[in-house]
Design a protein around this motif. Sequence first.
Motif, PDB file in Angstrom:
ATOM      1  N   ALA A  68       3.202 -43.704  28.479  1.00  0.00           N
ATOM      2  CA  ALA A  68       2.680 -44.839  27.715  1.00  0.00           C
ATOM      3  C   ALA A  68       1.982 -45.784  28.692  1.00  0.00           C
ATOM      4  O   ALA A  68       2.485 -46.071  29.777  1.00  0.00           O
ATOM      5  N   ILE A  69       0.811 -46.268  28.290  1.00  0.00           N
ATOM      6  CA  ILE A  69       0.022 -47.185  29.113  1.00  0.00           C
ATOM      7  C   ILE A  69      -0.067 -48.506  28.367  1.00  0.00           C
ATOM      8  O   ILE A  69      -0.426 -48.539  27.192  1.00  0.00           O
ATOM      9  N   GLY A  70       0.257 -49.607  29.057  1.00  0.00           N
ATOM     10  CA  GLY A  70       0.172 -50.915  28.422  1.00  0.00           C
ATOM     11  C   GLY A  70       0.802 -52.008  29.256  1.00  0.00           C
ATOM     12  O   GLY A  70       1.233 -51.788  30.383  1.00  0.00           O
ATOM     13  N   ARG A  71       0.855 -53.210  28.681  1.00  0.00           N
ATOM     14  CA  ARG A  71       1.427 -54.373  29.357  1.00  0.00           C
ATOM     15  C   ARG A  71       2.947 -54.415  29.287  1.00  0.00           C
ATOM     16  O   ARG A  71       3.597 -55.054  30.097  1.00  0.00           O
ATOM     17  N   ASP A  72       3.528 -53.780  28.277  1.00  0.00           N
ATOM     18  CA  ASP A  72       4.975 -53.851  28.073  1.00  0.00           C
ATOM     19  C   ASP A  72       5.729 -53.243  29.261  1.00  0.00           C
ATOM     20  O   ASP A  72       5.346 -52.176  29.749  1.00  0.00           O
ATOM     21  N   PRO A  73       6.796 -53.897  29.724  1.00  0.00           N
ATOM     22  CA  PRO A  73       7.559 -53.361  30.858  1.00  0.00           C
ATOM     23  C   PRO A  73       8.206 -52.005  30.579  1.00  0.00           C
ATOM     24  O   PRO A  73       8.578 -51.300  31.505  1.00  0.00           O
ATOM     25  N   HIS A  74       8.336 -51.618  29.312  1.00  0.00           N
ATOM     26  CA  HIS A  74       8.912 -50.322  28.977  1.00  0.00           C
ATOM     27  C   HIS A  74       7.900 -49.183  29.086  1.00  0.00           C
ATOM     28  O   HIS A  74       8.282 -48.020  28.988  1.00  0.00           O
ATOM     29  N   CYS A  75       6.635 -49.496  29.259  1.00  0.00           N
ATOM     30  CA  CYS A  75       5.616 -48.457  29.435  1.00  0.00           C
ATOM     31  C   CYS A  75       5.816 -47.782  30.789  1.00  0.00           C
ATOM     32  O   CYS A  75       6.249 -48.415  31.764  1.00  0.00           O
ATOM     33  N   GLU A  76       5.484 -46.505  30.867  1.00  0.00           N
ATOM     34  CA  GLU A  76       5.580 -45.798  32.137  1.00  0.00           C
ATOM     35  C   GLU A  76       4.512 -46.286  33.109  1.00  0.00           C
ATOM     36  O   GLU A  76       4.744 -46.380  34.309  1.00  0.00           O
ATOM     37  N   CYS A  77       3.321 -46.570  32.606  1.00  0.00           N
ATOM     38  CA  CYS A  77       2.220 -47.082  33.425  1.00  0.00           C
ATOM     39  C   CYS A  77       1.929 -48.511  32.965  1.00  0.00           C
ATOM     40  O   CYS A  77       1.200 -48.722  31.999  1.00  0.00           O
ATOM     41  N   HIS A  88      -1.113 -49.767  24.795  1.00  0.00           N
ATOM     42  CA  HIS A  88      -2.557 -49.582  24.693  1.00  0.00           C
ATOM     43  C   HIS A  88      -2.935 -48.124  24.373  1.00  0.00           C
ATOM     44  O   HIS A  88      -3.698 -47.861  23.456  1.00  0.00           O
ATOM     45  N   ALA A  89      -2.418 -47.201  25.183  1.00  0.00           N
ATOM     46  CA  ALA A  89      -2.791 -45.787  25.032  1.00  0.00           C
ATOM     47  C   ALA A  89      -1.605 -44.920  25.443  1.00  0.00           C
ATOM     48  O   ALA A  89      -0.646 -45.400  26.032  1.00  0.00           O
ATOM     49  N   ARG A  90      -1.718 -43.631  25.120  1.00  0.00           N
ATOM     50  CA  ARG A  90      -0.662 -42.691  25.495  1.00  0.00           C
ATOM     51  C   ARG A  90      -1.304 -41.411  26.004  1.00  0.00           C
ATOM     52  O   ARG A  90      -2.226 -40.870  25.394  1.00  0.00           O
ATOM     53  N   LEU A  91      -0.785 -40.911  27.123  1.00  0.00           N
ATOM     54  CA  LEU A  91      -1.129 -39.592  27.629  1.00  0.00           C
ATOM     55  C   LEU A  91       0.054 -38.689  27.329  1.00  0.00           C
ATOM     56  O   LEU A  91       1.206 -39.057  27.585  1.00  0.00           O
ATOM     57  N   SER A  92      -0.208 -37.514  26.776  1.00  0.00           N
ATOM     58  CA  SER A  92       0.880 -36.588  26.477  1.00  0.00           C
ATOM     59  C   SER A  92       0.456 -35.163  26.846  1.00  0.00           C
ATOM     60  O   SER A  92      -0.702 -34.791  26.718  1.00  0.00           O
ATOM     61  N   PHE A  93       1.443 -34.398  27.317  1.00  0.00           N
ATOM     62  CA  PHE A  93       1.204 -33.015  27.718  1.00  0.00           C
ATOM     63  C   PHE A  93       1.618 -32.109  26.570  1.00  0.00           C
ATOM     64  O   PHE A  93       2.772 -32.097  26.151  1.00  0.00           O
ATOM     65  N   SER A  94       0.650 -31.381  26.031  1.00  0.00           N
ATOM     66  CA  SER A  94       0.910 -30.501  24.897  1.00  0.00           C
ATOM     67  C   SER A  94      -0.039 -29.310  24.971  1.00  0.00           C
ATOM     68  O   SER A  94      -1.197 -29.465  25.361  1.00  0.00           O
ATOM     69  N   GLN A  95       0.449 -28.155  24.598  1.00  0.00           N
ATOM     70  CA  GLN A  95      -0.363 -26.941  24.566  1.00  0.00           C
ATOM     71  C   GLN A  95      -1.016 -26.651  25.914  1.00  0.00           C
ATOM     72  O   GLN A  95      -2.141 -26.188  25.990  1.00  0.00           O
ATOM     73  N   GLN A  97      -2.077 -28.730  28.238  1.00  0.00           N
ATOM     74  CA  GLN A  97      -3.094 -29.663  28.727  1.00  0.00           C
ATOM     75  C   GLN A  97      -2.709 -31.098  28.385  1.00  0.00           C
ATOM     76  O   GLN A  97      -1.875 -31.353  27.541  1.00  0.00           O
ATOM     77  N   TRP A  98      -3.344 -32.034  29.081  1.00  0.00           N
ATOM     78  CA  TRP A  98      -3.083 -33.455  28.858  1.00  0.00           C
ATOM     79  C   TRP A  98      -4.019 -33.992  27.773  1.00  0.00           C
ATOM     80  O   TRP A  98      -5.189 -33.643  27.733  1.00  0.00           O
ATOM     81  N   TRP A  99      -3.479 -34.856  26.914  1.00  0.00           N
ATOM     82  CA  TRP A  99      -4.215 -35.461  25.810  1.00  0.00           C
ATOM     83  C   TRP A  99      -4.084 -36.972  25.920  1.00  0.00           C
ATOM     84  O   TRP A  99      -3.043 -37.479  26.333  1.00  0.00           O
ATOM     85  N   VAL A 100      -5.114 -37.700  25.523  1.00  0.00           N
ATOM     86  CA  VAL A 100      -5.052 -39.156  25.469  1.00  0.00           C
ATOM     87  C   VAL A 100      -5.292 -39.594  24.027  1.00  0.00           C
ATOM     88  O   VAL A 100      -6.065 -38.963  23.305  1.00  0.00           O
ATOM     89  N   GLU A 101      -4.581 -40.640  23.628  1.00  0.00           N
ATOM     90  CA  GLU A 101      -4.837 -41.233  22.317  1.00  0.00           C
ATOM     91  C   GLU A 101      -4.695 -42.740  22.426  1.00  0.00           C
ATOM     92  O   GLU A 101      -3.881 -43.257  23.181  1.00  0.00           O
ATOM     93  N   ASP A 102      -5.541 -43.425  21.695  1.00  0.00           N
ATOM     94  CA  ASP A 102      -5.494 -44.880  21.639  1.00  0.00           C
ATOM     95  C   ASP A 102      -4.401 -45.276  20.653  1.00  0.00           C
ATOM     96  O   ASP A 102      -4.270 -44.671  19.598  1.00  0.00           O
ATOM     97  N   LEU A 103      -3.616 -46.283  21.013  1.00  0.00           N
ATOM     98  CA  LEU A 103      -2.523 -46.722  20.146  1.00  0.00           C
ATOM     99  C   LEU A 103      -2.910 -47.981  19.374  1.00  0.00           C
ATOM    100  O   LEU A 103      -2.177 -48.955  19.342  1.00  0.00           O
ATOM    101  N   GLU A 104      -4.094 -47.927  18.755  1.00  0.00           N
ATOM    102  CA  GLU A 104      -4.631 -49.046  17.969  1.00  0.00           C
ATOM    103  C   GLU A 104      -4.685 -50.328  18.802  1.00  0.00           C
ATOM    104  O   GLU A 104      -4.297 -51.403  18.350  1.00  0.00           O
ATOM    105  N   SER A 105      -5.178 -50.186  20.022  1.00  0.00           N
ATOM    106  CA  SER A 105      -5.273 -51.329  20.925  1.00  0.00           C
ATOM    107  C   SER A 105      -6.382 -52.288  20.474  1.00  0.00           C
ATOM    108  O   SER A 105      -7.305 -51.894  19.768  1.00  0.00           O
ATOM    109  N   THR A 106      -6.266 -53.522  20.901  1.00  0.00           N
ATOM    110  CA  THR A 106      -7.231 -54.546  20.502  1.00  0.00           C
ATOM    111  C   THR A 106      -8.628 -54.242  21.046  1.00  0.00           C
ATOM    112  O   THR A 106      -9.614 -54.302  20.317  1.00  0.00           O
TER     113      THR A 106
END
Length: 143
Positions: A68-77, A88-95, A97-106
């Motif tokens: 998880a990418i973002g300002r929150d201290p619980h995010c990994e990045c 803000h965004a999430r990187l996840s490993f699936s199938q 390969q790495w995937w990125v998705e926006d988490l409805e960030s401002t």
Amino acid sequence: MSGIVLLILRTAMALSLYLFLGWALWLFWRDLKRQQDSLAFQQVSPLNLRVEIGESARIQRFTSSEIAIGRDPHCECVIDSKTVSTYHARLSFSQGQWWVEDLESTNGTLLNQQPVTAPTVVASGDQLRCGEATITIEEKDQS
């Protein structure tokens, strides 16, 4: 006498039906367990993220399957910038390969200057833009 024989036959038939159902459920459970074990052993490709905000830069190494990418201290990045959303965004490993998705960030997430509107595959050398932060993906193959 025929009543006792009939009772024994009914009991044997019911017992064989329950044994068959138990055997079928056991096979189903064993197959699910085998699939779960095979998925658990899939290796996550380690990922280095080079995070740049203005003049400062840092590199973080990740081996988990979700970042998880973002300002929150619980995010990994964690990115300490007011232009970055709490999550803000999430990187996840699936199938494999790495995937990125926006988490409805401002301010949205850009991948190589293109808006991320759906989960998208990322590769080594790709650049994510989260607010004023630039994140360079550096995928490292395991050897």
